[in-house]
Write an enzyme that holds these catalytic residues in place. Structure first.
Site, PDB file in Angstrom:
ATOM      1  N   GLY A  13       0.805  -1.218   0.000  1.00 19.85           N
ATOM      2  CA  GLY A  13       0.000   0.000   0.000  1.00 19.85           C
ATOM      3  C   GLY A  13       0.836   1.264   0.000  1.00 19.85           C
ATOM      4  O   GLY A  13       0.353   2.334  -0.401  1.00 19.85           O
ATOM      5  N   ALA A  55      -0.305  14.144 -35.746  1.00 22.08           N
ATOM      6  CA  ALA A  55       0.699  14.813 -34.918  1.00 22.08           C
ATOM      7  C   ALA A  55       0.526  16.326 -34.993  1.00 22.08           C
ATOM      8  O   ALA A  55       0.666  17.026 -33.995  1.00 22.08           O
ATOM      9  CB  ALA A  55       2.092  14.418 -35.370  1.00 22.08           C
TER      10      ALA A  55
HETATM   11  C1  HXC Z   1       5.442  -4.731  10.207  1.00 22.96           C
HETATM   12  C2  HXC Z   1       7.474  -4.820   9.153  1.00 22.96           C
HETATM   13  C3  HXC Z   1       6.854  -4.647   7.901  1.00 22.96           C
HETATM   14  C4  HXC Z   1       5.432  -4.522   7.869  1.00 22.96           C
HETATM   15  C5  HXC Z   1       8.970  -4.793   7.586  1.00 22.96           C
HETATM   16  N1  HXC Z   1       8.781  -4.900   8.906  1.00 22.96           N
HETATM   17  N2  HXC Z   1       7.815  -4.649   6.948  1.00 22.96           N
HETATM   18  N3  HXC Z   1       6.774  -4.844  10.288  1.00 22.96           N
HETATM   19  N4  HXC Z   1       4.786  -4.564   9.047  1.00 22.96           N
HETATM   20  N5  HXC Z   1       4.770  -4.339   6.729  1.00 22.96           N
HETATM   21  C6  HXC Z   1       9.799  -5.094   9.950  1.00 22.96           C
HETATM   22  C7  HXC Z   1      10.465  -6.456   9.844  1.00 22.96           C
HETATM   23  O1  HXC Z   1       9.702  -7.431  10.498  1.00 22.96           O
HETATM   24  C8  HXC Z   1      11.789  -6.189  10.497  1.00 22.96           C
HETATM   25  O2  HXC Z   1      11.634  -6.252  11.884  1.00 22.96           O
HETATM   26  C9  HXC Z   1      12.076  -4.741  10.140  1.00 22.96           C
HETATM   27  O3  HXC Z   1      10.842  -4.181   9.733  1.00 22.96           O
HETATM   28  C10 HXC Z   1      13.041  -4.624   8.977  1.00 22.96           C
HETATM   29  O4  HXC Z   1      12.576  -5.466   7.929  1.00 22.96           O
HETATM   30  P1  HXC Z   1      13.513  -6.533   7.203  1.00 22.96           P
HETATM   31  O5  HXC Z   1      12.605  -7.509   6.526  1.00 22.96           O
HETATM   32  O6  HXC Z   1      14.524  -7.056   8.141  1.00 22.96           O
HETATM   33  O7  HXC Z   1      14.249  -5.590   6.178  1.00 22.96           O
HETATM   34  P2  HXC Z   1      14.664  -5.914   4.674  1.00 22.96           P
HETATM   35  O8  HXC Z   1      15.331  -7.252   4.617  1.00 22.96           O
HETATM   36  O9  HXC Z   1      15.398  -4.722   4.208  1.00 22.96           O
HETATM   37  O10 HXC Z   1      13.291  -6.026   3.867  1.00 22.96           O
HETATM   38  C11 HXC Z   1      12.455  -4.882   3.761  1.00 22.96           C
HETATM   39  C12 HXC Z   1      11.136  -5.293   3.114  1.00 22.96           C
HETATM   40  C13 HXC Z   1      10.558  -6.535   3.868  1.00 22.96           C
HETATM   41  C14 HXC Z   1      11.377  -5.630   1.640  1.00 22.96           C
HETATM   42  C15 HXC Z   1      10.207  -4.088   3.177  1.00 22.96           C
HETATM   43  O11 HXC Z   1      10.527  -6.239   5.254  1.00 22.96           O
HETATM   44  C16 HXC Z   1       9.182  -6.881   3.421  1.00 22.96           C
HETATM   45  O12 HXC Z   1       8.998  -7.558   2.388  1.00 22.96           O
HETATM   46  N6  HXC Z   1       8.192  -6.441   4.194  1.00 22.96           N
HETATM   47  C17 HXC Z   1       6.792  -6.717   3.888  1.00 22.96           C
HETATM   48  C18 HXC Z   1       6.405  -5.983   2.646  1.00 22.96           C
HETATM   49  C19 HXC Z   1       4.970  -6.161   2.283  1.00 22.96           C
HETATM   50  O13 HXC Z   1       4.548  -7.171   1.735  1.00 22.96           O
HETATM   51  N7  HXC Z   1       4.182  -5.149   2.633  1.00 22.96           N
HETATM   52  C20 HXC Z   1       2.804  -5.139   2.207  1.00 22.96           C
HETATM   53  C21 HXC Z   1       1.901  -5.106   3.391  1.00 22.96           C
HETATM   54  S1  HXC Z   1       0.285  -5.209   2.756  1.00 22.96           S
HETATM   55  P3  HXC Z   1      12.672  -7.002  12.814  1.00 22.96           P
HETATM   56  O14 HXC Z   1      12.238  -6.648  14.186  1.00 22.96           O
HETATM   57  O15 HXC Z   1      12.540  -8.448  12.508  1.00 22.96           O
HETATM   58  O16 HXC Z   1      13.998  -6.471  12.423  1.00 22.96           O
HETATM   59  C22 HXC Z   1      -0.128  -3.663   2.258  1.00 22.96           C
HETATM   60  C23 HXC Z   1      -1.464  -3.571   1.614  1.00 22.96           C
HETATM   61  C24 HXC Z   1      -2.058  -2.198   1.757  1.00 22.96           C
HETATM   62  O17 HXC Z   1       0.596  -2.733   2.393  1.00 22.96           O
HETATM   63  C25 HXC Z   1      -2.948  -1.907   0.575  1.00 22.96           C
HETATM   64  C26 HXC Z   1      -3.560  -0.535   0.651  1.00 22.96           C
HETATM   65  C27 HXC Z   1      -4.046  -0.072  -0.689  1.00 22.96           C
END
Ligand code: HXC
Length: 517
Positions: free
Chosen positions: A174, A408
């Site tokens: 999102g 154009a």
């Molecule tokens: C809660 C999150 C988070 C999230 C990351 N973190 N994303 N916590 N909610 N969405 C936390 C991790 O658990 C981690 O905590 C810390 O942030 C750092 O993340 P890492 O994974 O260690 O970092 P990195 O390897 O750099 O990867 C970053 C990332 C990955 C690519 C963003 O974290 C990821 O894929 N996150 C989820 C992305 C995703 O699918 N989001 C969509 C959500 S659904 P710790 O404590 O373990 O270090 C959405 C729908 C909304 O957004 C639609 C509205 C229109």
């Protein structure tokens, strides 16, 4: 009493110090180890020194599920407030990846919404520095709903205040849509944008991609058209946002600032008289014309690698902001296609929203023929250019440098579409279509019945060229206001824009138009 005051101050200072540390010293170290700046460091790069006023530094989520009670950080993963860039007021937010991956929460939404509201009411641009893993998973539907709060404000602010998004880390799920609703996306450092991440894609489709191959700057600058500007480093990306802002007004009721002009408006460049090659099918780079005509080094090209057959960007003329739209004969002969139509139409609407006059350079053989283009909806995409030019009420000037063929000619800021002034260089060719196809359509029988069809066809082609491959028929009819020497273009444009600076034009009142999409 004095002691009590001392305690109060001490408490406040301690709380502020904690807020400044975001997710803590270890997380900051990790952020630096990835070659990334923290939210506060980025704001320090963006804003005039000492100008930042923070709001919401102590706001924190109130959830306890999934261990969130042990992960409460003042500020909740975002720094918001107001500051100045080159003395001009801006609203800003910077997501803090050191707090729960910058994940988007209810508190983040409240904080961003607050500054969005204040920025809109006060007519101040908004710059967002994005670095977020998307909706905070632990908050469930609350974090999803929170996005809606920001989106609606992005849309209400659209066309009123400039909104710029800088992507400096992951911008996942999102998180992509608020930037996509803003006017400009700048990608920098290792910023990525994707709706569904590599893991989900692998699980659903089996396709293996990385975050960069899926949504890095290269992808969004050259293929998807999602991003508008990119920089290798965070520092350069933040600097680009400031440069971009310098061409824009504070809001739609103001004009962009005039910077002190260094380049005389009457300067002429003789090289322009020989820019168009003798061979009409030979390419040349329209950016050479743009560089020679406008103020030295003032061209900020937007989306340079996406639909390179069209060139759009901001320049200055006599220190005033101008939006340039051009066909690019050096790429695909400057033909218009779906992507070029989207790129041009959006840029025109941005200029129109923010009171930036538009100068259009035309050298285009027409719309790119092909089933792919037709199936992809080139009709509705091409219509966007026409719609945007017709709707725009800012000063509009066109310069036909060479080919203005068929669709154009009409689409690229033709006189009837409320273009204020139309210039042409002597090399202009204004016709419904090229000479050979025109002769094939008009004289098929005559050519085939002639004793020497090839010779007759070339005679007819020569006659057609004589008739149309010049700007004078169009000038006779008043479709071209003035045929000018290329070297005169700068002073001509400067004087024309000076006249048009006070132009007032209004569209009929309506809820909103229905631009083709
Ligand atoms: C809660 C999150 C988070 C999230 C990351 N973190 N994303 N916590 N909610 N969405 C936390 C991790 O658990 C981690 O905590 C810390 O942030 C750092 O993340 P890492 O994974 O260690 O970092 P990195 O390897 O750099 O990867 C970053 C990332 C990955 C690519 C963003 O974290 C990821 O894929 N996150 C989820 C992305 C995703 O699918 N989001 C969509 C959500 S659904 P710790 O404590 O373990 O270090 C959405 C729908 C909304 O957004 C639609 C509205 C229109």
């Amino acid at each position: 009493m004095a002691d009590q005051t001392h305690d109060h101050l001490q408490t406040l200072r301690e709380m502020r110090s904690r807020a400044i540390l975001g997710g803590g010293a270890k997380r900051i170290e990790q952020q630096h180890a990835r070659g990334k700046f923290t939210a506060r460091e980025r704001l320090a790069l963006l804003l005039d020194e000492g100008s930042f006023q923070e709001f919401g530094a102590l706001a924190t989520h109130q959830f306890s599920a999934f261990g969130l009670d042990k992960q409460r950080f003042p500020g909740d993963g975002i720094v918001t407030g107001f500051g100045k860039i080159s003395g001009r007021r801006v609203a800003v937010f910077a997501q803090d990846f050191t707090v729960l991956g910058g994940s988007f929460s209810e508190v983040q939404a409240q904080k961003i919404s607050r500054i969005q509201d204040l920025a809109l009411e006060s007519g101040i641009p908004l710059i967002g520095l994005n670095d977020s893993g998307g909706a905070r998973i632990q908050e469930g539907v609350r974090s999803l709903a929170a996005y809606g709060e920001v989106f609606v404000r992005n849309v209400m602010a659209s066309g009123v205040i400039p909104q710029i998004s800088v992507i400096l880390g992951p911008c996942a799920g999102g998180a992509v849509y608020s930037p996509a609703l803003t006017d400009f996306i700048i990608m920098a450092g290792d910023g990525t944008m994707f709706l569904t991440g590599p893991d989900v894609i692998k699980a659903v489709t089996g396709e293996v991609v990385t975050a960069q191959t899926l949504g890095g700057a290269d992808v969004h600058m050259s293929r998807s058209g999602v991003a508008h500007l990119a920089a290798e480093t965070e520092v350069a990306g933040v600097a680009l946002s400031k440069l971009l802002l310098s061409y824009l007004p504070q809001n739609n009721n103001e004009d962009p600032p005039q910077i002190h002009p260094e380049d005389p408006p009457n300067r002429m460049d003789d090289a322009l008289n020989t820019l168009i090659p003798d061979d009409e099918n030979q390419p040349y780079d329209i950016r050479d014309a743009i560089a020679a005509i406008f103020d030295h080094d003032s061209f900020l090209e937007i989306q340079p690698a996406f639909a390179a057959n069209a060139v759009v960007g901001f320049v200055r003329l006599d220190g005033y902001s101008v939006g340039v739209v051009a066909n690019q004969p050096a790429f695909m002969s400057g033909a218009l296609n779906i992507d070029a139509s989207d790129k041009i139409a959006r840029f025109i609407r941005i200029c129109d929203s923010f009171n930036i006059p538009i100068v259009t350079f035309v050298d285009c053989p027409g719309f790119l023929p092909g089933a792919d283009q037709e199936y992809g909806g080139v009709i509705r995409h091409g219509a966007k250019i026409i719609y945007a030019y017709c709707e725009a009420t800012v000063p509009k000037i066109s310069v036909v440098t060479r080919k203005a063929m068929g669709g154009a000619y009409v689409a690229m800021s033709s006189k009837q579409m409320r273009t204020d002034l139309a210039f042409a260089w002597p090399t202009a060719q204004i016709a419904v279509m090229g000479a050979e196809p025109a002769v094939r359509v008009l004289y098929r029988e005559e050519v085939s019945k002639s004793g020497d069809p090839a010779a007759r066809a070339s005679e007819l082609v020569a006659a057609y060229r004589e008739q149309f491959f010049n700007p004078y028929r169009a000038a006779d009819l008043g479709q071209i206001d003035e045929v000018i020497e290329p070297r005169e273009t700068r002073p001509r444009l400067a004087r024309a824009l000076e006249v048009l600076r006070t132009k007032v034009q209004q569209n009929p009142p309506k809820k909103h138009g229905l631009s083709p999409t």
